[in-house]
Design a protein around this motif. Structure first.
Motif, PDB file in Angstrom:
ATOM      1  N   ASP A  30     146.506   6.733 121.518  1.00 32.34           N
ATOM      2  CA  ASP A  30     147.002   7.269 120.249  1.00 32.34           C
ATOM      3  C   ASP A  30     148.037   6.334 119.622  1.00 32.34           C
ATOM      4  O   ASP A  30     148.054   6.118 118.404  1.00 32.34           O
ATOM      5  N   GLU A  31     148.917   5.781 120.465  1.00 33.63           N
ATOM      6  CA  GLU A  31     149.965   4.873 119.987  1.00 33.63           C
ATOM      7  C   GLU A  31     149.358   3.644 119.313  1.00 33.63           C
ATOM      8  O   GLU A  31     149.729   3.267 118.201  1.00 33.63           O
ATOM      9  N   ILE A  32     148.439   2.995 119.995  1.00 26.80           N
ATOM     10  CA  ILE A  32     147.879   1.757 119.457  1.00 26.80           C
ATOM     11  C   ILE A  32     146.970   2.042 118.263  1.00 26.80           C
ATOM     12  O   ILE A  32     146.917   1.257 117.301  1.00 26.80           O
ATOM     13  N   ASN A  33     146.268   3.175 118.270  1.00 26.77           N
ATOM     14  CA  ASN A  33     145.437   3.536 117.122  1.00 26.77           C
ATOM     15  C   ASN A  33     146.286   3.778 115.876  1.00 26.77           C
ATOM     16  O   ASN A  33     145.893   3.423 114.764  1.00 26.77           O
ATOM     17  N   THR A  34     147.457   4.383 116.086  1.00 27.32           N
ATOM     18  CA  THR A  34     148.371   4.606 114.964  1.00 27.32           C
ATOM     19  C   THR A  34     148.833   3.281 114.371  1.00 27.32           C
ATOM     20  O   THR A  34     148.890   3.104 113.152  1.00 27.32           O
ATOM     21  N   LYS A  35     149.162   2.328 115.242  1.00 25.54           N
ATOM     22  CA  LYS A  35     149.585   1.002 114.771  1.00 25.54           C
ATOM     23  C   LYS A  35     148.478   0.338 113.942  1.00 25.54           C
ATOM     24  O   LYS A  35     148.734  -0.240 112.882  1.00 25.54           O
ATOM     25  N   LEU A  36     147.254   0.428 114.434  1.00 30.24           N
ATOM     26  CA  LEU A  36     146.121  -0.192 113.734  1.00 30.24           C
ATOM     27  C   LEU A  36     145.813   0.532 112.427  1.00 30.24           C
ATOM     28  O   LEU A  36     145.469  -0.097 111.420  1.00 30.24           O
ATOM     29  N   GLN A  37     145.954   1.848 112.424  1.00 31.13           N
ATOM     30  CA  GLN A  37     145.716   2.624 111.207  1.00 31.13           C
ATOM     31  C   GLN A  37     146.735   2.251 110.129  1.00 31.13           C
ATOM     32  O   GLN A  37     146.395   2.145 108.942  1.00 31.13           O
ATOM     33  N   ILE A  38     147.991   2.053 110.545  1.00 33.63           N
ATOM     34  CA  ILE A  38     149.024   1.644 109.588  1.00 33.63           C
ATOM     35  C   ILE A  38     148.662   0.299 108.959  1.00 33.63           C
ATOM     36  O   ILE A  38     148.784   0.113 107.740  1.00 33.63           O
ATOM     37  N   LEU A  39     148.223  -0.648 109.789  1.00 35.90           N
ATOM     38  CA  LEU A  39     147.829  -1.960 109.267  1.00 35.90           C
ATOM     39  C   LEU A  39     146.674  -1.820 108.278  1.00 35.90           C
ATOM     40  O   LEU A  39     146.675  -2.443 107.205  1.00 35.90           O
ATOM     41  N   GLN A  40     145.670  -1.007 108.632  1.00 38.03           N
ATOM     42  CA  GLN A  40     144.529  -0.822 107.750  1.00 38.03           C
ATOM     43  C   GLN A  40     144.945  -0.238 106.405  1.00 38.03           C
ATOM     44  O   GLN A  40     144.534  -0.718 105.343  1.00 38.03           O
ATOM     45  N   GLU A  41     145.776   0.813 106.439  1.00 38.46           N
ATOM     46  CA  GLU A  41     146.184   1.469 105.200  1.00 38.46           C
ATOM     47  C   GLU A  41     147.066   0.552 104.359  1.00 38.46           C
ATOM     48  O   GLU A  41     146.993   0.579 103.125  1.00 38.46           O
TER      49      GLU A  41
END
Length: 247
Positions: A30-41
């Protein structure tokens, strides 16, 4: 009777420990997915280009973890699993271009709470089969109610062409029970070369497009400057005329 109760309690304790262990890795994902989602957005809203095509993630099942421990002839314990199995959490990031792979990798590695354990570049140094990808093993902190734990995460970053080839190889690899006939192995190696050539050609096109856009940007800037100068020319002339008249 007492022995049965003790065995049941031990089984419950083992179950609870395993559940807590797997939940920690789920939180890490969940932590790393959140980081990647922030980059995408961020790229979607503030940049004209998003280097990330799509992201896939998974957590190994307890059965898969145990099989890997047996294959490696390792002690079966939670501590041994934690120290020796670094791909319980796996994330695959698919990019458009080779340059995007290194760009995304750099952005991930620069985050202060991430520790890079290893980086294997199978793009600059492909495997003998032709496999290409950038592999990162990272350690990220997970903050629980009573403690902080560090979870290993494996990230594979590749282009669409690399991902297509790897998916095909994986299917053939398991269809033939990990023993691929020589002619198919050669075909796969040749296909990897084709995919690599395609990536290089697409990278060249990408660079040419960026060069054209940069030139157009410079031309637009010059045009805007010209318009700004023309816009200020009339008020400046009126002001000069007014000064002369008041002298």
């Amino acid at each position: 009777m007492a022995n049965s109760i003790n065995q049941i309690q031990q089984l419950k304790q083992i179950r609870d420990q395993m559940t807590r262990f797997m939940m920690t890795y789920k939180f890490g994902l969940d932590e790393i997915n959140t980081k990647l989602q922030i980059l995408q957005e961020e790229f979607q809203h503030f940049h004209d280009y998003n280097p990330i095509e799509h992201i896939k993630s998974r957590i190994k099942s307890p059965e898969s973890i145990l099989k890997k421990m047996y294959r490696k002839n390792l002690d079966i314990s939670l501590e041994s699993i934690r120290e020796n199995i670094h791909d319980i959490v796996g994330i695959r990031i698919v990019c458009s271009f080779i340059s995007d792979i290194y760009r995304v990798s750099e952005m991930i590695q620069q985050q202060k709470d991430i520790t890079v354990i290893s980086c294997k570049d199978y793009i600059k140094h492909p495997k003998s089969t032709g496999y290409q990808s950038l592999h990162l093993i990272l350690s990220i902190p997970v903050f629980m109610s009573d403690r902080e734990e560090h979870v290993y995460v494996e990230i594979q970053i590749r282009t669409v062409a690399m991902d297509f080839w790897a998916s095909l190889e994986h299917k053939i690899y398991y269809k033939y029970n990990k023993v691929i006939p020589d002619h198919l192995s050669k075909e796969l190696t040749d296909a990897a070369k084709v995919a690599s050539d395609l990536d290089l050609r697409m990278e060249q096109l990408h660079n040419e497009v960026n060069h054209i856009k940069a030139q157009e940007g410079e031309d637009n800037d010059l045009q805007l400057l010209k318009i700004a100068n023309e816009s200020f020319a009339l008020p400046r002339k009126l002001l000069e005329s007014f000064i002369k008249e008041t002298k």
